[in-house]
Design a protein around this motif. Sequence first.
Motif, PDB file in Angstrom:
ATOM      1  N   ALA A  80       0.448   3.680  -4.161  1.00 27.50           N
ATOM      2  CA  ALA A  80       0.622   2.349  -3.578  1.00 27.50           C
ATOM      3  C   ALA A  80       1.416   1.457  -4.524  1.00 27.50           C
ATOM      4  CB  ALA A  80      -0.743   1.724  -3.284  1.00 27.50           C
ATOM      5  N   GLY A  81       2.182   0.548  -3.936  1.00 26.00           N
ATOM      6  CA  GLY A  81       2.912  -0.425  -4.731  1.00 26.00           C
ATOM      7  C   GLY A  81       4.057   0.153  -5.522  1.00 26.00           C
ATOM      8  N   THR A  82       4.597   1.290  -5.085  1.00 24.58           N
ATOM      9  CA  THR A  82       5.710   1.913  -5.792  1.00 24.58           C
ATOM     10  C   THR A  82       6.988   1.765  -4.972  1.00 24.58           C
ATOM     11  OG1 THR A  82       5.125   4.066  -4.803  1.00 24.58           O
ATOM     12  CG2 THR A  82       4.260   3.573  -7.002  1.00 24.58           C
ATOM     13  N   SER A  83       8.110   2.010  -5.631  1.00 30.88           N
ATOM     14  CA  SER A  83       9.392   1.904  -4.945  1.00 30.88           C
ATOM     15  C   SER A  83      10.344   2.965  -5.459  1.00 30.88           C
ATOM     16  CB  SER A  83      10.010   0.514  -5.143  1.00 30.88           C
ATOM     17  OG  SER A  83      10.355   0.305  -6.493  1.00 30.88           O
ATOM     18  N   SER A  84      11.341   3.259  -4.654  1.00 32.49           N
ATOM     19  CA  SER A  84      12.399   4.205  -5.015  1.00 32.49           C
ATOM     20  C   SER A  84      13.745   3.571  -4.704  1.00 32.49           C
ATOM     21  CB  SER A  84      12.253   5.508  -4.215  1.00 32.49           C
ATOM     22  OG  SER A  84      13.406   6.329  -4.366  1.00 32.49           O
TER      23      SER A  84
ATOM     24  N   GLN B  44       0.822  -1.218   0.000  1.00 34.07           N
ATOM     25  CA  GLN B  44       0.000   0.000   0.000  1.00 34.07           C
ATOM     26  C   GLN B  44       0.851   1.262   0.000  1.00 34.07           C
ATOM     27  OE1 GLN B  44      -2.266  -0.427   3.614  1.00 34.07           O
ATOM     28  NE2 GLN B  44      -2.922  -2.496   3.088  1.00 34.07           N
ATOM     29  N   SER B  45       2.169   1.109  -0.026  1.00 39.29           N
ATOM     30  CA  SER B  45       3.097   2.202   0.252  1.00 39.29           C
ATOM     31  C   SER B  45       4.078   2.402  -0.889  1.00 39.29           C
ATOM     32  CB  SER B  45       3.890   1.881   1.530  1.00 39.29           C
ATOM     33  OG  SER B  45       3.062   1.586   2.614  1.00 39.29           O
ATOM     34  N   MET B  46       4.940   3.395  -0.697  1.00 40.03           N
ATOM     35  CA  MET B  46       6.194   3.470  -1.447  1.00 40.03           C
ATOM     36  C   MET B  46       7.281   2.894  -0.557  1.00 40.03           C
ATOM     37  SD  MET B  46       8.357   6.702  -3.067  1.00 40.03           S
ATOM     38  CE  MET B  46       7.343   6.820  -4.540  1.00 40.03           C
ATOM     39  N   VAL B  47       8.038   1.928  -1.090  1.00 37.48           N
ATOM     40  CA  VAL B  47       9.147   1.356  -0.338  1.00 37.48           C
ATOM     41  C   VAL B  47      10.455   1.902  -0.897  1.00 37.48           C
ATOM     42  CG1 VAL B  47       7.909  -0.737   0.297  1.00 37.48           C
ATOM     43  CG2 VAL B  47       9.247  -0.697  -1.812  1.00 37.48           C
ATOM     44  N   PHE B  48      11.433   2.037  -0.026  1.00 40.91           N
ATOM     45  CA  PHE B  48      12.758   2.516  -0.405  1.00 40.91           C
ATOM     46  C   PHE B  48      13.713   1.332  -0.316  1.00 40.91           C
ATOM     47  CE2 PHE B  48      10.432   6.271   0.544  1.00 40.91           C
ATOM     48  CZ  PHE B  48      10.952   7.248  -0.291  1.00 40.91           C
ATOM     49  N   THR B  49      14.374   1.040  -1.434  1.00 41.90           N
ATOM     50  CA  THR B  49      15.198  -0.163  -1.522  1.00 41.90           C
ATOM     51  C   THR B  49      16.630   0.058  -1.060  1.00 41.90           C
ATOM     52  OG1 THR B  49      15.788   0.321  -3.829  1.00 41.90           O
ATOM     53  CG2 THR B  49      13.809  -1.008  -3.452  1.00 41.90           C
ATOM     54  N   ASN B  50      17.036   1.309  -0.884  1.00 41.37           N
ATOM     55  CA  ASN B  50      18.405   1.620  -0.468  1.00 41.37           C
ATOM     56  C   ASN B  50      18.394   2.550   0.744  1.00 41.37           C
ATOM     57  OD1 ASN B  50      20.409   0.332  -2.288  1.00 41.37           O
ATOM     58  ND2 ASN B  50      19.224   1.396  -3.865  1.00 41.37           N
ATOM     59  N   ALA B  51      17.728   2.109   1.800  1.00 41.38           N
ATOM     60  CA  ALA B  51      17.621   2.922   3.017  1.00 41.38           C
ATOM     61  C   ALA B  51      18.658   2.470   4.032  1.00 41.38           C
ATOM     62  CB  ALA B  51      16.220   2.812   3.599  1.00 41.38           C
ATOM     63  N   TRP B  52      19.382   3.443   4.564  1.00 43.06           N
ATOM     64  CA  TRP B  52      20.359   3.213   5.626  1.00 43.06           C
ATOM     65  C   TRP B  52      19.807   3.706   6.961  1.00 43.06           C
ATOM     66  CZ3 TRP B  52      26.149   4.897   4.737  1.00 43.06           C
ATOM     67  CH2 TRP B  52      26.797   3.937   3.934  1.00 43.06           C
ATOM     68  N   ALA B  53      20.191   3.010   8.019  1.00 41.61           N
ATOM     69  CA  ALA B  53      20.125   3.554   9.375  1.00 41.61           C
ATOM     70  C   ALA B  53      21.559   3.652   9.872  1.00 41.61           C
ATOM     71  CB  ALA B  53      19.273   2.656  10.262  1.00 41.61           C
TER      72      ALA B  53
END
Length: 541
Positions: free
Chosen positions: A391-395, A97-106
């Motif tokens: 929804a269903g998108t990614s970055s 349902q969201s945009m997900v981020f494939t290269n997220a750092w913590a």
Amino acid sequence: MKFSKASILARVCKAAICACATASLPALAQEAETPARPNILLIIADDIGLDMTTGMYPSLLDDLSRQYGPQGHNNPDYARIKGHPASTPVLDSFAAQSMVFTNAWAEPFCSPTRAAILTGLSTPKMQVRTYADALGSHHTSFVSLLRDSGYATGVFGKWHMAGLPGDPVDYPGIKPYQAGFETFHGGMHAAPDTYWSYDYQSQDETTGPDNWRSEPAPKRSLPGIPATTYAPIVKAADTIEWITAQETQNPDKPWFTWLAFNLAHATISSDPTQMIVPDANTLDDSTRAEMEACGGHFGTADPGNCSGEAMARAMANSMDTVIGKVLEAVDAIDPNTYVIVISDNGTPMYGRPGLNFIDNMYLTRSGRGKGTAYESGLRVPLAVRGPGVAAGTSSDEFVHAFDMFSTILDIAGLEAPRMVPDVTDEGLVSLDSLSLAPILFGRADHVRDPLHDTLVTETFNLMTEGTQHAGVRNASHKLVCKGGILSENCQFYDLTSDPLEEYPLPIPSSCDLYAQGSLSPTNREWHYCLLSEALSDAVKP
């Protein structure tokens, strides 16, 4: 040049609250398709890396298997990529349902990530670099800016930014009320004693900014789950109760809620283990069956014959179930709420029996994970859902947990300050955080220059005698150093072709040609020299 504290605060307030006439992008509040003053919920998982939650990224394991399999690197262990993630049906559905981020750092540890989110600063600037460090109360908090603009603010669960208990005082650093939260219920420690018996601490207008109440763990219930002291249930119930009260007492006042789970962090108590078998009514069928098969005793720290990996999966699944209860309540109260889900660091590999947890996605696992600057220590799930977010998108943009500072302010219709107080409280430093709203709302594909912009991380791992770990990346390349910045123990990677960091590239003998401007970004050496320069500028030995 030094600035007085009054001058600093004036500059920060002016930058944060006043409209910026020269802004390159319109404030989110001006956009017709989004609420002007939306409610916002930030959910933070604990010690759950991307490897544990690959169900949120449906093609990830297949893509990596192709990249490292016979048609790619032909790594002999590539079959391990499709390992054993946690069962996370709620988060998987949320991601869809969201945009997900494939290269997220913590950051590599819990408290540095939380401090980065709160301040919008990298570890070299705010200098919370270990799980024992305390964040100073002078730092600018995006929560204070929200509160001052009219938001109700509440935080529930793990705080872990005030340092640890001990001499000369317990929790010497910033407390939730000092950071702008009007209500806090949870724990300021790094971990609970157990998940059923722990200090339950509170702050509100009656305690003052630097004091708190402490009492034994209370009992709370959720729909379908009877009253219990089990920590994730208490955190979720407190959150739902507070949000419901805000909507009932002042429905026109927007709210921001920070919900931080302890799951799947190990406990302080090691009797009989530091991991737990969660309450059975918080597990789905497949996870409950796994615990039954290995003889784990539900609602205890008695693992039977269950492995550390299996218990970490169960703890992540328990959190997933409880998040589902929170989302159901929030959706019933206000379906237009923006919800952000992120984790605080990678999955741990402590190198001790029952305390190694990576069982999926990564190939090299020993000496990596939480506490290191490898991807398995930094790369975390990040998903954002709300009005105007497709929804269903990614970055694939390379982003950091500290970007939540500016992103949340942008969603609330506020400008983030460009400069904030430094660690000495005598000067100003530039904010590291960038708003991801342009990506979320389809105005841009990127907010960072893929070549010249960098993300830097640094920590001292107190569990390995204070070993220094540091990393820096741009969009395509990364430098990892251990035991001294730019020491001989550094590794250079092309993350595009080798996202799991299995094949280090040769390190150039010199950066003279780069300094002379004789190299271009088509040369790997150019990326190494850029990254080494950025790391040297940001991190001191």
